[in-house]
Design a protein around this motif. Structure first.
Motif, mmCIF file in Angstrom:
data_model
loop_
_atom_site.group_PDB
_atom_site.id
_atom_site.type_symbol
_atom_site.label_atom_id
_atom_site.label_comp_id
_atom_site.label_asym_id
_atom_site.label_seq_id
_atom_site.Cartn_x
_atom_site.Cartn_y
_atom_site.Cartn_z
ATOM 1 N N GLN A 54 0.837 -1.202 0.000
ATOM 2 C CA GLN A 54 0.000 0.000 0.000
ATOM 3 C C GLN A 54 0.870 1.249 0.000
ATOM 4 N N GLN A 101 0.945 4.067 -2.813
ATOM 5 C CA GLN A 101 0.693 5.471 -2.488
ATOM 6 C C GLN A 101 1.839 6.349 -2.977
ATOM 7 N N GLN A 103 1.637 9.275 -5.658
ATOM 8 C CA GLN A 103 2.082 10.635 -5.357
ATOM 9 C C GLN A 103 3.099 11.104 -6.392
#
Length: 103
Positions: A80, A84, A88
């Protein structure tokens, strides 16, 4: 006299046989009781050992399951976090490109 001697011998024989039978009976009963007690003790020991082994197996399986769950959780969280960070980075890149295009 002969009759008395015969009677005495008969009585002695009877007493001897009775005593022998009594001794045999007592020996047999004591041996049986000893064997029974031994069997009971062995059975108890076996049951205890089985219970201990079962408990150890349960503990091992529990620990293994805990470790597996921990590993899965860590892997999931790492994945995860990676996703992420990737998102980003992608967003930042997109924003930078947009800004550059605008400029």
């Amino acid at each position: 006299m002969m009759v008395q001697v015969m009677a005495q011998m008969m009585a002695q024989m009877m007493v001897q046989t009775m005593v022998q039978m009594m001794v045999q009976m007592t020996v047999q009963t004591t041996v049986q009781m000893m064997v029974q007690m031994m069997v009971q003790i062995i059975a108890q020991m076996m049951v205890q050992v089985m219970a201990q082994m079962m408990a150890q197996m349960m503990v091992q399986t529990m620990v293994q399951m805990m470790v597996q769950m921990m590993v899965q959780m860590t892997v999931q969280t790492t994945v995860q976090m990676m996703v992420q960070m990737m998102v980003q980075m992608m967003v930042q890149m997109m924003v930078q490109m947009m800004v550059q295009m605008m400029v």
